[in-house]
Design a protein around this motif. Structure first.
Motif, PDB file in Angstrom:
ATOM      1  N   TRP A 151       0.826  -1.218   0.000  1.00  0.00           N
ATOM      2  CA  TRP A 151       0.000   0.000   0.000  1.00  0.00           C
ATOM      3  C   TRP A 151       0.856   1.264   0.000  1.00  0.00           C
ATOM      4  O   TRP A 151       0.445   2.301  -0.524  1.00  0.00           O
ATOM      5  N   ASN A 152       2.056   1.182   0.541  1.00  0.00           N
ATOM      6  CA  ASN A 152       2.929   2.359   0.517  1.00  0.00           C
ATOM      7  C   ASN A 152       3.312   2.722  -0.907  1.00  0.00           C
ATOM      8  O   ASN A 152       3.286   3.891  -1.313  1.00  0.00           O
ATOM      9  N   LEU A 153       3.729   1.690  -1.652  1.00  0.00           N
ATOM     10  CA  LEU A 153       4.092   1.955  -3.046  1.00  0.00           C
ATOM     11  C   LEU A 153       2.892   2.474  -3.826  1.00  0.00           C
ATOM     12  O   LEU A 153       3.008   3.349  -4.688  1.00  0.00           O
ATOM     13  N   LEU A 154       1.752   1.912  -3.541  1.00  0.00           N
ATOM     14  CA  LEU A 154       0.538   2.351  -4.240  1.00  0.00           C
ATOM     15  C   LEU A 154       0.282   3.827  -3.968  1.00  0.00           C
ATOM     16  O   LEU A 154      -0.068   4.597  -4.879  1.00  0.00           O
ATOM     17  N   ALA A 155       0.501   4.232  -2.706  1.00  0.00           N
ATOM     18  CA  ALA A 155       0.255   5.620  -2.349  1.00  0.00           C
ATOM     19  C   ALA A 155       1.278   6.541  -3.000  1.00  0.00           C
ATOM     20  O   ALA A 155       0.941   7.624  -3.472  1.00  0.00           O
ATOM     21  N   ARG A 156       2.524   6.066  -3.093  1.00  0.00           N
ATOM     22  CA  ARG A 156       3.577   6.952  -3.615  1.00  0.00           C
ATOM     23  C   ARG A 156       3.569   6.995  -5.147  1.00  0.00           C
ATOM     24  O   ARG A 156       3.729   8.047  -5.752  1.00  0.00           O
ATOM     25  N   LEU A 157       3.412   5.848  -5.743  1.00  0.00           N
ATOM     26  CA  LEU A 157       3.547   5.784  -7.207  1.00  0.00           C
ATOM     27  C   LEU A 157       2.204   5.752  -7.931  1.00  0.00           C
ATOM     28  O   LEU A 157       2.146   5.847  -9.159  1.00  0.00           O
ATOM     29  N   ASP A 158       1.168   5.563  -7.169  1.00  0.00           N
ATOM     30  CA  ASP A 158      -0.164   5.456  -7.747  1.00  0.00           C
ATOM     31  C   ASP A 158      -0.275   4.259  -8.713  1.00  0.00           C
ATOM     32  O   ASP A 158      -1.004   4.279  -9.684  1.00  0.00           O
ATOM     33  N   ARG A 159       0.574   3.264  -8.464  1.00  0.00           N
ATOM     34  CA  ARG A 159       0.506   2.024  -9.260  1.00  0.00           C
ATOM     35  C   ARG A 159       0.612   0.858  -8.277  1.00  0.00           C
ATOM     36  O   ARG A 159       1.371   0.926  -7.321  1.00  0.00           O
ATOM     37  N   PRO A 160      -0.156  -0.203  -8.507  1.00  0.00           N
ATOM     38  CA  PRO A 160      -0.152  -1.312  -7.544  1.00  0.00           C
ATOM     39  C   PRO A 160       1.045  -2.233  -7.734  1.00  0.00           C
ATOM     40  O   PRO A 160       1.360  -2.634  -8.861  1.00  0.00           O
ATOM     41  N   PHE A 161       1.741  -2.559  -6.636  1.00  0.00           N
ATOM     42  CA  PHE A 161       2.839  -3.530  -6.633  1.00  0.00           C
ATOM     43  C   PHE A 161       2.597  -4.525  -5.515  1.00  0.00           C
ATOM     44  O   PHE A 161       1.947  -4.205  -4.517  1.00  0.00           O
ATOM     45  N   VAL A 162       3.129  -5.708  -5.683  1.00  0.00           N
ATOM     46  CA  VAL A 162       3.031  -6.694  -4.603  1.00  0.00           C
ATOM     47  C   VAL A 162       4.434  -7.029  -4.145  1.00  0.00           C
ATOM     48  O   VAL A 162       5.397  -6.955  -4.915  1.00  0.00           O
ATOM     49  N   ARG A 163       4.523  -7.472  -2.906  1.00  0.00           N
ATOM     50  CA  ARG A 163       5.828  -7.826  -2.333  1.00  0.00           C
ATOM     51  C   ARG A 163       6.197  -9.221  -2.805  1.00  0.00           C
ATOM     52  O   ARG A 163       5.387 -10.127  -2.825  1.00  0.00           O
ATOM     53  N   VAL A 164       7.462  -9.410  -3.170  1.00  0.00           N
ATOM     54  CA  VAL A 164       7.977 -10.709  -3.571  1.00  0.00           C
ATOM     55  C   VAL A 164       8.964 -11.127  -2.503  1.00  0.00           C
ATOM     56  O   VAL A 164       9.877 -10.376  -2.183  1.00  0.00           O
ATOM     57  N   THR A 165       8.743 -12.349  -1.956  1.00  0.00           N
ATOM     58  CA  THR A 165       9.580 -12.789  -0.839  1.00  0.00           C
ATOM     59  C   THR A 165      10.298 -14.078  -1.189  1.00  0.00           C
ATOM     60  O   THR A 165       9.928 -14.799  -2.109  1.00  0.00           O
ATOM     61  N   ARG A 166      11.371 -14.362  -0.465  1.00  0.00           N
ATOM     62  CA  ARG A 166      12.130 -15.593  -0.639  1.00  0.00           C
ATOM     63  C   ARG A 166      11.802 -16.541   0.517  1.00  0.00           C
ATOM     64  O   ARG A 166      11.694 -16.134   1.656  1.00  0.00           O
TER      65      ARG A 166
END
Lengths: 294, 411
Positions: free
Chosen positions: A71-86
C-alpha cells in the motif's frame, strides 16, 4: 508389463527417464529463472510466495491476493505492486502424485510426465534450500521419497522408475504427507469431482498448486486423430464402452469435458489453489514454465 | 425378363469373392479399436445422449463401403456374362383364322363359333410365339401375340370367304375354324356347332328364312336399301338408272348409313374451269361407248376397283357396298343401248352387299363336334430373340456405383 485387463492401445503405465533427462533438469532452473525475469523483471526472478524473506516488488495482477499489495508503493507511485519474498531455507515442499491406473493413459503416460515434473520441482526446491517430500498414491499404502539435497536426485529417479500406474488408490490419503509443507503440488489427472478435494489441502499460509495432466486422446480426441469404431477401456475399473467416434461425438465430448474442467477449476479457485490443465504431449519444461511463470 | 437367363462365363462368379473379402476387411478395419482413457465417464455421457442413434450405428459400415460392395458385386456378375438364351422350344404357332360368316353364328351361351374355337386353342398354348393370320382375297392380315385380335371378333363387311385351307397346311400352323378339315401337317381348333336357323336373303319386305328344315318366307321391316349421295351432281341418266335398278331389286332408297349399296358422286380434287370435262368414255365391257362431262374419282379402300375410264382417268370405281361416279353429264351414247343398262346393272349387283343378318344356307349348316389337334410338326422361330445386353448394363451400374463410392468417401 502386462496391460491391465486387456487394455492395449494408449496405455503406458511405467516411468522411464531418458539418458538426457538429467541434463534437461540441470538446464531447467536457469531457463525458468530467465523466463521469470522476462515476465517480472530482473532482480525478482525467484520462485517465491507469501510470508517469507523479502526479495523485491513486482506489478500487481488482477485476481491476486490483495494482502500482498504494497500500500505504501501504491500511495507513492499510484501504481499497484506486490511484495515478492524468498522462502526461508527451512521451508518444506510436498509433491503429491496420483499413481492410479488412469495415469497410464498416453502416450506419453501421464505418470511419466508427472514423474518428470516432480523431479524438476524437486530440483527447484533444493536450489532454494527447501526439502521436498515426493509421495505417490499406491495400494495398500502411499510410497514416499525424501529429497533434501541434489545428491539425492539419483535416488529419486530410481524411486520414480519403480512406480507403475495401477489400481485405484485414494489420492486424498496423500494429504497427511503434506501436513507440514508450506507449498504443495498435486499432480494427477483428477478426473472425477471428488478426486482432488481442495479442502483437504488448502491451509492458511500454504500455497497449493494443482497440475492436472491429460493425455491428448483425453484432452482433444479430434486432434489425436481419433475416429471410427472405438472401444474405450477404463484402466482403473476395467469398464468398457464401444461406440463410433465421429465429428458430432467428438464435439459433444469436447463440450462435456470443458464443463467438467470448468466446474473443477472454479472449486479450486474458491480455495485459492493455483490450478492448470496440461497436455502430456507437452514437455515438462513447457508445463512448469507456464505453471510457475504466470 | 429373366426367363432363360444363363451365364456364359460362370468362372466370373469367382469375382464375387472380392466383395466378400472387402466386406471382411472392412469389418476388420472397422472393428472397435481398444483405447485406454481416463474420461470414460464423459464418453458414456456422450453415448447416452445419442444412445438411440449410437446403438443402431455401432458397427454399421460406411455408405462408401456399401456402394463399393455393390459395385464389385455388379462387376462380378457382369464378368460372369449373363445372357438370355432362346427358350428351349423356340417355335411359333401360326393360327389361321376362318372369318367366313359361319364363324360368327351363335354356338352356345351367346358365344360365336369363333369365340369357342379361339378359347379352346388359347387353353392349349405352350412356350411358343403366337401369330394370328386372317387370310383375305389377296394376302393376309397378321397379328403377333397371344391375345386374339379383338377387332376380328365382329363379322367383317363385306363377308370374307372361307380360307383355302389347303394352301395354309404347313408346319406350326393351326386352323381356327368351325369344322374339321382334311390336313396333312397343320393342326386345327374347330368349334363344331349345330345348324343355325336364320335369314338367308331379303327381297323387298320379304325375308327368306331357313328353319333348319325348310325355307319359308316371312315379312320383314328391314328391306335392303340403296343410298344416293350427291344426286344433284350426278348425270341424270345414271341417277335414273340407279332408281330403276333399286325398283327392280326391291331396294328402298334411304339416306341412312350402313345401306347395302351406296352410289355417290365423288371427285378427286377440285373441279377446274380450264380442264375440259368432256371425255370419251372407255367402258371396260364392250357394246357401248359415248362421251361425258366427268371428273376423276378417288380410289381408296372403299372403292378400289376402276370400272369406267375417261381417257386415263377413272370416272367410275366400286368396292363392296360402294359405287363412286364422277359423271356429271352424259353425252351421246353409241352402240347397243341395252348394253349400257346391262353393264351398269352388273356393276351394281357386284357391288351390293347382302344384308348383315343374312347368312347363306351352307354357312348355317351343322359343323359337327369340332375338336382340337396340334400341328404334326413345329415351326422354329426364324430369328431367335436377341439377348438384352445384361453384361453391359451391369458393367455400367458397377462403374456408376464405384464412382459414387469414391465421391462419398471423399465427401
Amino acid at each position: 508389463m502386462k496391460s491391465p485387463r486387456g487394455t492395449r492401445e494408449g496405455f503406458h503405465p511405467e516411468v522411464r527417464f531418458g539418458e538426457d533427462f538429467a541434463r534437461r533438469l540441470e538446464l531447467f532452473c536457469p531457463r525458468l529463472r530467465a523466463a521469470r525475469e522476462r515476465r517480472e523483471g530482473a532482480g525478482a526472478a525467484r520462485f517465491s510466495g507469501a510470508g517469507e524473506e523479502f526479495a523485491g516488488f513486482r506489478p500487481y495482477r488482477p485476481g491476486e491476493d490483495l494482502r500482498q499489495l504494497d500500500w505504501n508503493l501504491l500511495a507513492r507511485l499510484d501504481r499497484p505492486f506486490v511484495r515478492v519474498t524468498r522462502r526461508e531455507a527451512s521451508e518444506r515442499w510436498a509433491i503429491l502424485i496420483d499413481g492410479s491406473a488412469s495415469m497410464g493413459v498416453g502416450p506419453p503416460g501421464k505418470l511419466q510426465r508427472a514423474a518428470e515434473l516432480s523431479c524438476a520441482l524437486g530440483m527447484l526446491a533444493v536450489a532454494q534450500g527447501a526439502s521436498v517430500g515426493i509421495s505417490v498414491s499406491a495400494d495398500p499404502e502411499p510410497l514416499h521419497f525424501e529429497l533434501r539435497r541434489r545428491a539425492d536426485m539419483p535416488g529419486l529417479l530410481r524411486f520414480l522408475e519403480e512406480r507403475v500406474a495401477r489400481g485405484d488408490p485414494e489420492f486424498a490419503r496423500l494429504s497427511s504427507r503434506a501436513r507440514d509443507a508450506g507449498r504443495v503440488f498435486c499432480i494427477g489427472d483428477f478426473l472425477g469431482e471428488d478426486v482432488l478435494d481442495p479442502t483437504r489441502f488448502a491451509r492458511r499460509g500454504r500455497e497449493v498448486f494443482g497440475l492436472r495432466l491429460l493425455a491428448p486422446v483425453e484432452l482433444a480426441p479430434g486432434s489425436a486423430g481419433l475416429g471410427g469404431a472405438v472401444e474405450w477401456a477404463d484402466p482403473e475399473r476395467g469398464e468398457r464402452l464401444s461406440m463410433r467416434i465421429d465429428r458430432s461425438a467428438r464435439d459433444a465430448y469436447d463440450r462435456a469435458l470443458r464443463v467438467s474442467l470448468r466446474r473443477f477449476d472454479a472449486a479450486c479457485a474458491r480455495h485459492r489453489i493455483g490450478f492448470g490443465t496440461y497436455d502430456t504431449a507437452r514437455e515438462f519444461e513447457d508445463i512448469l514454465t507456464e505453471a510457475l511463470v504466470r | 425378363m429373366l426367363d432363360g437367363l444363363e451365364w456364359s462365363r460362370p468362372v466370373g462368379f469367382l469375382a464375387l469373392l472380392l466383395p466378400v473379402v472387402v466386406l471382411l476387411a472392412s469389418r476388420l478395419l472397422n472393428r472397435p479399436l481398444p483405447r485406454a482413457t481416463g474420461t470414460l465417464a464423459i464418453w458414456r455421457t456422450v453415448r447416452d445422449h445419442r444412445r438411440t442413434e449410437g446403438a443402431r450405428r455401432r458397427f454399421a459400415l460406411p455408405l462408401s463401403t456399401w456402394l463399393l460392395l455393390c459395385a464389385l458385386s455388379a462387376g462380378a456378375l457382369a464378368l460372369a456374362g449373363p445372357v438370355r438364351t432362346p427358350r428351349a422350344v423356340a417355335t411359333v404357332l401360326e393360327c389361321v383364322v376362318d372369318a367366313s360368316p359361319s364363324m360368327y353364328l351363335e354356338h352356345s351361351a351367346g358365344r360365336t363359333r369363333l369365340d369357342v374355337a379361339v378359347a379352346q386353342l388359347a387353353d392349349s398354348f405352350e412356350e411358343q410365339e403366337v401369330v394370328w393370320i386372317r387370310p383375305l382375297a389377296t394376302g393376309a392380315e397378321r397379328v403377333e401375340g397371344r391375345a386374339f385380335p379383338s377387332a376380328w371378333r365382329t363379322a367383317p363387311r363385306p363377308p370374307l370367304e372361307e380360307p383355302r385351307f389347303e394352301e395354309w397346311d404347313g408346319a406350326g400352323r393351326v386352323f381356327v375354324t368351325d369344322r374339321m378339315r382334311p390336313r396333312d401337317v397343320a393342326g386345327e381348333s374347330a368349334s363344331g356347332g349345330a345348324l343355325v336357323p336364320g335369314p338367308l336373303a331379303v327381297r323387298g319386305r320379304t325375308e327368306f328364312h331357313w328353319t333348319g328344315e325348310a325355307i319359308v318366307e316371312r315379312a320383314t321391316e328391314q328391306p335392303a336399301r340403296l343410298s344416293i349421295r350427291g344426286a344433284d351432281r350426278l348425270a341424270a341418266e345414271v341417277l335414273e338408272f340407279a332408281r330403276t335398278w333399286a325398283a327392280a331389286r326391291e331396294f328402298e332408297l334411304s339416306a341412312a348409313e350402313g345401306c347395302e349399296l351406296e352410289l355417290a358422286f365423288a371427285q378427286d380434287g377440285e373441279l377446274r374451269e380450264d380442264v375440259p370435262l368432256t371425255r370419251v368414255l372407255a367402258p371396260l365391257a364392250g357394246g357401248w361407248s359415248g362421251t361425258a362431262d366427268a371428273v376423276p374419282v378417288p380410289l381408296d379402300a372403299r372403292a378400289p376397283t376402276i370400272w369406267l375410264r375417261a381417257g386415263d382417268a377413272p370416272v367410275v370405281a366400286h368396292g363392296p357396298g360402294s359405287v363412286r361416279c364422277g359423271i356429271a353429264r352424259l353425252g351421246e351414247l353409241t352402240g347397243d343401248p341395252a348394253a349400257f343398262a346391262v353393264d351398269w346393272a352388273e356393276l351394281f349387283d357386284r357391288a351390293v352387299l347382302p344384308p348383315a343378318r343374312c347368312v347363306p344356307l351352307e354357312e348355317r349348316a351343322a359343323a359337327g363336334d369340332g375338336g382340337l389337334e396340334a400341328p404334326r410338326e413345329a415351326k422354329p422361330l426364324e430369328a431367335p430373340l436377341e439377348s438384352p445386353p445384361y453384361a453391359a448394363w451391369l458393367a455400367g451400374a458397377a462403374s456408376v456405383l464405384a464412382l459414387a463410392a469414391l465421391v462419398t468417401r471423399r465427401g
